[in-house]
Design a protein around this motif. Structure first.
Motif, PDB file in Angstrom:
ATOM      1  N   VAL A   5       0.811  -0.855  -0.208  1.00 57.18           N
ATOM      2  CA  VAL A   5      -0.105   0.406   0.199  1.00 57.18           C
ATOM      3  C   VAL A   5       1.392   0.917  -0.086  1.00 57.18           C
ATOM      4  CG1 VAL A   5      -2.093   1.621   1.695  1.00 57.18           C
ATOM      5  CG2 VAL A   5      -2.243  -0.810   1.237  1.00 57.18           C
ATOM      6  N   LEU A  13      -0.331   7.066   2.697  1.00 59.13           N
ATOM      7  CA  LEU A  13      -1.532   6.503   4.337  1.00 59.13           C
ATOM      8  C   LEU A  13      -2.174   8.434   4.620  1.00 59.13           C
ATOM      9  CD1 LEU A  13       1.150   4.389   5.997  1.00 59.13           C
ATOM     10  CD2 LEU A  13      -0.551   3.358   5.214  1.00 59.13           C
ATOM     11  N   ALA A  60      -6.390   5.536   3.159  1.00 53.26           N
ATOM     12  CA  ALA A  60      -5.671   4.612   3.103  1.00 53.26           C
ATOM     13  C   ALA A  60      -5.382   3.381   3.773  1.00 53.26           C
ATOM     14  CB  ALA A  60      -4.150   5.221   2.886  1.00 53.26           C
ATOM     15  N   VAL A 103      -6.711  -0.762   4.266  1.00 54.78           N
ATOM     16  CA  VAL A 103      -5.307  -1.324   4.653  1.00 54.78           C
ATOM     17  C   VAL A 103      -6.228  -2.231   5.876  1.00 54.78           C
ATOM     18  CG1 VAL A 103      -3.967  -1.827   7.070  1.00 54.78           C
ATOM     19  CG2 VAL A 103      -3.903  -0.311   4.922  1.00 54.78           C
ATOM     20  N   ALA A 156       2.810  -1.247   3.643  1.00 51.26           N
ATOM     21  CA  ALA A 156       2.470   0.292   3.109  1.00 51.26           C
ATOM     22  C   ALA A 156       4.256   0.933   3.436  1.00 51.26           C
ATOM     23  CB  ALA A 156       1.713   0.187   4.526  1.00 51.26           C
ATOM     24  N   GLN A 167       4.738  -0.847   8.139  1.00 46.21           N
ATOM     25  CA  GLN A 167       5.203   0.259   7.898  1.00 46.21           C
ATOM     26  C   GLN A 167       6.966   0.042   7.331  1.00 46.21           C
ATOM     27  OE1 GLN A 167       3.415   4.400   9.388  1.00 46.21           O
ATOM     28  NE2 GLN A 167       4.322   5.102   7.841  1.00 46.21           N
ATOM     29  N   ALA A 173       7.637  -1.393   0.456  1.00 45.18           N
ATOM     30  CA  ALA A 173       6.227  -1.946   0.235  1.00 45.18           C
ATOM     31  C   ALA A 173       5.963  -2.825  -0.632  1.00 45.18           C
ATOM     32  CB  ALA A 173       5.823  -0.861   0.214  1.00 45.18           C
TER      33      ALA A 173
END
Ligand code: UDX
Length: 491
Positions: free
Chosen positions: A340, A343, A357, A361, A373, A387, A394
């Protein structure tokens, strides 16, 4: 009153021209209650305009950051202005409301009005701020409500404030809603489309309007109208975005091009092109909250707010459709790995409140997918190892990558490198940022929002054909395929 204050230079984020811009004011002693997005921007902006501003912050951590010269939020241009006016002495931060209100003629109330779980606004912080500011006032003061509040709140706050003010001190309340956008708050402060001042006592107008240069576009009205301007504006912006998303969904089905369709719509001067960009749905601290507030206020007056409710439904559907597209491309998402990208709820901010976002998730994790992410600025501690610091990391080993926030750096991603990092080849560009042809050439399947699929071109002909010919079609429209075009056309 002191001498006429003159504005300094434009903020670095400001345009070279604009509808209003710098001007002159009569300096006032201003207290700003709350150093969040709204309060900090107003405090820095008012100091730049020439006012003497004391900003009160009750959160000790945030106050310590500010006192140490730091800025607790990511907002371009804000740090320079704050540093500048800590230097000029026109801006200071304190935790002591008595000190901040000493001699203040105006107190801007800039505290949060978050939604309660049922969608009604929670006004307790505002009530506390008004009561404390009124109690600390040493002279007649105008409490200016910048926070977004339901109509009637200013009048209620005035009753509350009167009960706390010292004998002989009058605490009046005015409305002056804030329209700043995160990521360009300083630009919006200095180049406002309008300054709305809501007063029921005309004597207060020069005090509140006098905070801003007289060249700025001004709308003066009663307090309830001013309060409703904010809710109605944000609800209309939400309407435009959800409308754009609904048109984009139709573009996908029809094989039409959302960018052309919505450009064509927006070129009508009565409609305007802003806020017609389709995407993963709107988020942030304001639009979802104010839409809920609008619905709650209408409900409290016995009205349905049918359009606003529909907007919320469309917005929820916009996010859900991202999951649907991933499932269409990958099959069931359980066990799949999804990268992803983004964020923050939009580029230019570290704010993740109501971020599409984060919602995505959560949806992916609930369906059994694993998520990696990345965001260039925003940090979400609850994601832990999920993250990562680099967009390619990612994407590493991912079956699909989804771009959810339109950070410009994602537009510069190297398609070949991304493809080599990934296990699969699906890229869902929820913000229509990527050069689909370049990513396609690198062997990636790029899906956007509102970009039609070539296969949708054939089925779309059937209904118009049916509407054009007299006879019943000889082929069932439900089962017809591209090979039936001639039959349906009667050739
Ligand atoms: C908004 C209002 O614009 C501002 O006037 C008000 O004071 C606070 O709320 P903000 O929340 O900072 O500002 O963000 P904004 O730029 O309005 O974007 C809101 C959301 O809509 C974002 O998620 C954004 O990505 C989305 N959006 C915006 C679209 O999906 N399409 C668009 O065309 C525009």
């Amino acid at each position: 009153m002191g001498t006429t204050g003159t504005l300094g230079t434009e903020p670095s984020t400001g345009p070279s021209t604009g509808p209003a811009g710098p001007g002159q004011v009569e300096p006032q002693q201003v207290c700003v209650v709350g150093a969040g997005y709204v309060g900090l921007t107003a405090a820095a902006g008012l100091a730049e305009l020439g006012h003497a501003v004391r900003c009160v912050e009750s959160n000790p951590g945030r106050l310590a950051t500010l006192a140490g010269g730091g800025i607790p939020i990511h907002e371009p241009g804000l740090d320079e202005l704050v540093a500048k006016h800590l230097g000029t002495g026109r801006l200071s931060f304190t935790g002591d409301i008595e000190a901040a209100m000493d001699g203040a003629e105006v107190a801007l109330l800039c505290v949060g009005t978050p939604p309660r779980p049922d969608g009604d606004p929670d006004l307790r912080q505002l009530g506390r701020a008004a009561a404390q500011a009124a109690a600390a006032a040493t002279r007649d003061v105008v409490l200016v409500v910048k926070s977004t509040v339901p109509p009637g709140s200013c009048e209620a706050l005035e009753l509350l404030a009167a009960g706390h003010a010292r004998p002989g001190v009058r605490a009046s309340v005015a409305s002056n809603p804030e329209f700043l956008r995160e990521g360009q708050a300083m630009r919006d402060f200095f180049f406002p489309d309008r300054v709305v001042v809501g007063v029921d006592d005309p004597a207060l107008e020069p005090v509140v309007a006098g905070l801003y240069p007289k060249e700025w576009p001004l709308l003066v009205c009663d307090r309830r109208s001013a309060e409703l301007v904010k809710y109605a504006s944000n609800t209309f912006l939400a309407v435009k975005i959800s409308f754009a998303n609904e048109v984009a969904a139709l573009c996908e089905a029809l094989g039409a091009d959302h960018s052309k369709v919505l450009t064509g719509v927006g070129l009508d001067g009565r409609i305007g092109g802003d806020f017609l960009k389709p995407g993963p749905g709107f988020g942030g601290s304001c639009l979802p909250k104010d839409l809920s507030g609008f619905i709650a206020v209408a409900g409290s007056m016995g009205q349905e707010a049918t359009l606003a409710r529909a907007v919320r439904e469309v917005n929820d559907g916009s996010r859900a459709s991202l999951v649907g597209k991933l499932e269409a491309a990958l099959g069931p998402l359980s066990g799949k790995r999804v990268g992803v990208l983004g964020l923050a709820f939009k580029p230019g901010t570290d704010d993740v409140r109501h971020s599409p976002a984060l919602g995505l998730v959560e949806d992916l994790v609930a369906l059994g997918a694993s998520v990696q992410a990345h965001d260039p600025v925003a940090s979400v501690p609850s994601l832990g190892d999920g993250q990562v610091d680099d967009p390619y990391e990612a994407a590493s080993g991912a079956d699909a990558v989804v771009v959810v926030t339109a950070w410009p750096e994602y537009g510069d991603l190297d398609p070949g490198r991304l493809q080599r990092c990934m296990e699969g080849h699906v890229v869902l560009d929820a913000v229509n940022l990527l050069d689909a042809a370049a990513f396609g050439a690198a062997g990636l399947d790029v899906y956007g929002v509102g970009r039609g699929h070539p296969l949708s071109v054939a089925p779309v002909l059937w209904r118009p054909l049916e509407w054009m010919i007299d006879a019943e079609p000889t082929v069932s429209l439900d089962e017809a395929g591209p090979e039936d075009v001639d039959v349906l056309a009667g050739r």
